[in-house]
Motif scaffolding. Sequence first.
Motif, PDB file in Angstrom:
ATOM      1  N   LEU A 133      32.440  52.238  33.574  1.00 29.89           N
ATOM      2  CA  LEU A 133      33.326  51.074  33.549  1.00 29.89           C
ATOM      3  C   LEU A 133      32.546  49.805  33.204  1.00 29.89           C
ATOM      4  O   LEU A 133      33.031  48.958  32.449  1.00 29.89           O
ATOM      5  N   VAL A 134      31.344  49.684  33.767  1.00 30.57           N
ATOM      6  CA  VAL A 134      30.507  48.513  33.496  1.00 30.57           C
ATOM      7  C   VAL A 134      30.131  48.463  32.016  1.00 30.57           C
ATOM      8  O   VAL A 134      30.161  47.397  31.383  1.00 30.57           O
ATOM      9  N   GLU A 135      29.793  49.617  31.447  1.00 28.28           N
ATOM     10  CA  GLU A 135      29.432  49.679  30.030  1.00 28.28           C
ATOM     11  C   GLU A 135      30.627  49.301  29.140  1.00 28.28           C
ATOM     12  O   GLU A 135      30.475  48.560  28.166  1.00 28.28           O
ATOM     13  N   GLU A 188      35.830  39.592  37.532  1.00 24.64           N
ATOM     14  CA  GLU A 188      34.990  40.687  37.040  1.00 24.64           C
ATOM     15  C   GLU A 188      35.469  42.029  37.579  1.00 24.64           C
ATOM     16  O   GLU A 188      35.442  43.046  36.866  1.00 24.64           O
ATOM     17  N   ILE A 189      35.898  42.053  38.834  1.00 27.60           N
ATOM     18  CA  ILE A 189      36.435  43.290  39.402  1.00 27.60           C
ATOM     19  C   ILE A 189      37.711  43.687  38.672  1.00 27.60           C
ATOM     20  O   ILE A 189      37.911  44.857  38.316  1.00 27.60           O
ATOM     21  N   ASP A 190      38.571  42.714  38.403  1.00 29.60           N
ATOM     22  CA  ASP A 190      39.809  42.995  37.657  1.00 29.60           C
ATOM     23  C   ASP A 190      39.498  43.516  36.255  1.00 29.60           C
ATOM     24  O   ASP A 190      40.193  44.411  35.740  1.00 29.60           O
ATOM     25  N   GLU A 191      38.452  42.949  35.641  1.00 30.77           N
ATOM     26  CA  GLU A 191      38.057  43.381  34.294  1.00 30.77           C
ATOM     27  C   GLU A 191      37.569  44.827  34.312  1.00 30.77           C
ATOM     28  O   GLU A 191      37.883  45.604  33.396  1.00 30.77           O
ATOM     29  N   LEU A 192      36.809  45.204  35.336  1.00 34.16           N
ATOM     30  CA  LEU A 192      36.339  46.585  35.445  1.00 34.16           C
ATOM     31  C   LEU A 192      37.506  47.546  35.631  1.00 34.16           C
ATOM     32  O   LEU A 192      37.558  48.611  35.002  1.00 34.16           O
ATOM     33  N   ILE A 193      38.444  47.166  36.482  1.00 32.13           N
ATOM     34  CA  ILE A 193      39.606  48.022  36.724  1.00 32.13           C
ATOM     35  C   ILE A 193      40.451  48.153  35.461  1.00 32.13           C
ATOM     36  O   ILE A 193      41.029  49.212  35.187  1.00 32.13           O
ATOM     37  N   ALA A 194      40.484  47.095  34.660  1.00 36.34           N
ATOM     38  CA  ALA A 194      41.258  47.118  33.414  1.00 36.34           C
ATOM     39  C   ALA A 194      40.695  48.121  32.408  1.00 36.34           C
ATOM     40  O   ALA A 194      41.397  48.537  31.473  1.00 36.34           O
ATOM     41  N   GLN A 195      39.428  48.515  32.582  1.00 36.26           N
ATOM     42  CA  GLN A 195      38.810  49.471  31.666  1.00 36.26           C
ATOM     43  C   GLN A 195      39.212  50.913  31.955  1.00 36.26           C
ATOM     44  O   GLN A 195      38.925  51.822  31.167  1.00 36.26           O
ATOM     45  N   ALA A 249      42.122  54.116  42.211  1.00 36.04           N
ATOM     46  CA  ALA A 249      42.210  54.141  43.674  1.00 36.04           C
ATOM     47  C   ALA A 249      40.821  54.077  44.304  1.00 36.04           C
ATOM     48  O   ALA A 249      40.625  53.436  45.344  1.00 36.04           O
ATOM     49  N   ILE A 250      39.832  54.714  43.672  1.00 35.82           N
ATOM     50  CA  ILE A 250      38.456  54.701  44.183  1.00 35.82           C
ATOM     51  C   ILE A 250      37.889  53.285  44.166  1.00 35.82           C
ATOM     52  O   ILE A 250      37.335  52.807  45.166  1.00 35.82           O
ATOM     53  N   ILE A 251      38.007  52.598  43.027  1.00 34.55           N
ATOM     54  CA  ILE A 251      37.464  51.238  42.909  1.00 34.55           C
ATOM     55  C   ILE A 251      38.188  50.297  43.862  1.00 34.55           C
ATOM     56  O   ILE A 251      37.560  49.472  44.546  1.00 34.55           O
ATOM     57  N   GLU A 252      39.498  50.419  43.940  1.00 35.65           N
ATOM     58  CA  GLU A 252      40.266  49.561  44.835  1.00 35.65           C
ATOM     59  C   GLU A 252      39.887  49.806  46.301  1.00 35.65           C
ATOM     60  O   GLU A 252      39.855  48.865  47.104  1.00 35.65           O
ATOM     61  N   THR A 253      39.568  51.036  46.656  1.00 36.63           N
ATOM     62  CA  THR A 253      39.190  51.354  48.038  1.00 36.63           C
ATOM     63  C   THR A 253      37.786  50.855  48.345  1.00 36.63           C
ATOM     64  O   THR A 253      37.525  50.327  49.442  1.00 36.63           O
ATOM     65  N   LEU A 254      36.866  51.002  47.389  1.00 38.53           N
ATOM     66  CA  LEU A 254      35.507  50.485  47.582  1.00 38.53           C
ATOM     67  C   LEU A 254      35.535  48.986  47.830  1.00 38.53           C
ATOM     68  O   LEU A 254      34.885  48.481  48.756  1.00 38.53           O
ATOM     69  N   TYR A 255      36.310  48.280  47.016  1.00 37.97           N
ATOM     70  CA  TYR A 255      36.375  46.817  47.132  1.00 37.97           C
ATOM     71  C   TYR A 255      37.312  46.371  48.253  1.00 37.97           C
ATOM     72  O   TYR A 255      37.017  45.436  49.002  1.00 37.97           O
ATOM     73  N   GLY A 256      38.450  47.048  48.388  1.00 37.67           N
ATOM     74  CA  GLY A 256      39.444  46.625  49.364  1.00 37.67           C
ATOM     75  C   GLY A 256      39.060  46.898  50.805  1.00 37.67           C
ATOM     76  O   GLY A 256      39.559  46.236  51.720  1.00 37.67           O
ATOM     77  N   ASP A 294      41.200  54.154  31.989  1.00 42.39           N
ATOM     78  CA  ASP A 294      42.221  54.732  31.116  1.00 42.39           C
ATOM     79  C   ASP A 294      43.217  55.520  31.972  1.00 42.39           C
ATOM     80  O   ASP A 294      42.949  56.655  32.383  1.00 42.39           O
ATOM     81  N   LEU A 295      44.369  54.912  32.229  1.00 46.15           N
ATOM     82  CA  LEU A 295      45.364  55.548  33.097  1.00 46.15           C
ATOM     83  C   LEU A 295      46.108  56.676  32.394  1.00 46.15           C
ATOM     84  O   LEU A 295      46.896  57.393  33.032  1.00 46.15           O
ATOM     85  N   SER A 296      45.872  56.859  31.090  1.00 47.87           N
ATOM     86  CA  SER A 296      46.516  57.968  30.384  1.00 47.87           C
ATOM     87  C   SER A 296      45.810  59.293  30.657  1.00 47.87           C
ATOM     88  O   SER A 296      46.353  60.368  30.406  1.00 47.87           O
ATOM     89  N   LYS A 297      44.591  59.207  31.187  1.00 47.18           N
ATOM     90  CA  LYS A 297      43.832  60.414  31.523  1.00 47.18           C
ATOM     91  C   LYS A 297      44.141  60.834  32.955  1.00 47.18           C
ATOM     92  O   LYS A 297      44.503  60.009  33.800  1.00 47.18           O
ATOM     93  N   ALA A 298      43.953  62.122  33.214  1.00 44.64           N
ATOM     94  CA  ALA A 298      44.311  62.681  34.520  1.00 44.64           C
ATOM     95  C   ALA A 298      43.576  62.003  35.667  1.00 44.64           C
ATOM     96  O   ALA A 298      44.133  61.800  36.742  1.00 44.64           O
ATOM     97  N   GLU A 299      42.310  61.645  35.413  1.00 47.62           N
ATOM     98  CA  GLU A 299      41.507  61.059  36.492  1.00 47.62           C
ATOM     99  C   GLU A 299      41.676  59.542  36.588  1.00 47.62           C
ATOM    100  O   GLU A 299      41.047  58.905  37.440  1.00 47.62           O
ATOM    101  N   GLY A 300      42.508  58.951  35.739  1.00 50.74           N
ATOM    102  CA  GLY A 300      42.645  57.500  35.712  1.00 50.74           C
ATOM    103  C   GLY A 300      43.135  56.913  37.027  1.00 50.74           C
ATOM    104  O   GLY A 300      42.540  55.973  37.553  1.00 50.74           O
TER     105      GLY A 300
END
Length: 298
Positions: free
Chosen positions: A231-233, A117-124, A137-144, A126-132
């Motif tokens: 991301l959840v939505e 489920e965490i991988d699925e959220l991260i997959a959402q 990095a934020i989600i990975e840091t929260l979880y990691g 959009d790395l093409s956007k500036a904030e992607g």
Amino acid sequence: MNWKSALQEYTHYLKIERGLSSNSVASYVLDVKKLMDHLENHKIIKSPLDIDQETVQQFIYSISKELNPRSQSRVISGLKSFFYYLVFEDYRETNPMDLIETPKIGRNLPDTLSVDEIDELIAQIDLSKAEGERNRAIIETLYGCGLRVSELINLRLSDLFFDEGYISVTGKGNKQRFIPIGEITQNYINSYKDNTRNHLDIKSGHEDTLFLNRRGRQLTRAMIFTIVKRLVEKAGLQKNVSPHTFRHSFASHLLENGADLRAIQLMLGHESITTTEIYMHLDTSHLNHIMLNYHPRR
């Protein structure tokens, strides 16, 4: 001493002597203000020095009609702290909250996410956007690293000790702790720093802040909640997920894979191990394996 002056001194005590965050201080102050409002609405003339148990009990009874047991317990705890401060400073001889019982509440187990489920959220994201890259990095840091939201947004470049494999975090009560950080999380943070953060017009005072918004300023707590909610939505996940869910998942997954509870307590920054023990109730499927492999009577 009137209520206003007592509350001012108490606020100063919470900030300076106890070193609480502004959010925690606001919660404690709000508990006292609820009692003050009750006295004013019912035209009860009692100062913080002469208010008695009966008057406080009437207030507790009145809020029981409006608040759930958990919220009632929160108010009672806040008032106990306030009157304890007055006793400690010799303004009062007794605490009128001493004999007031808190309502019994069940222990709500926190929601957690599976690794998929965490991988699925991260997959959402959009790395093409500036904030992607930043959001990844934020989600990975929260979880990691199992950080609280306040710890995440206050993380600084000078807190990163990647060569040693640690980050320094300032938690509740301004207490610092070192948390191990894996290579995957390090790589995502470095990618964000090199490809996104370096191109921002960073405002004065935010040069050392790690995670920034598009205007070069520190992110807010609300923005982190918004990022997670979107991301959840997008993932269509039918769970109540907040930034704190990643912290719960961090602890739960460590425990399921055999990590020591004391080590998890240190990484989470829990003052008491009883707080960490809640994760023992999340998934007991691994306990049978531990029993069969490690108990001398197996």
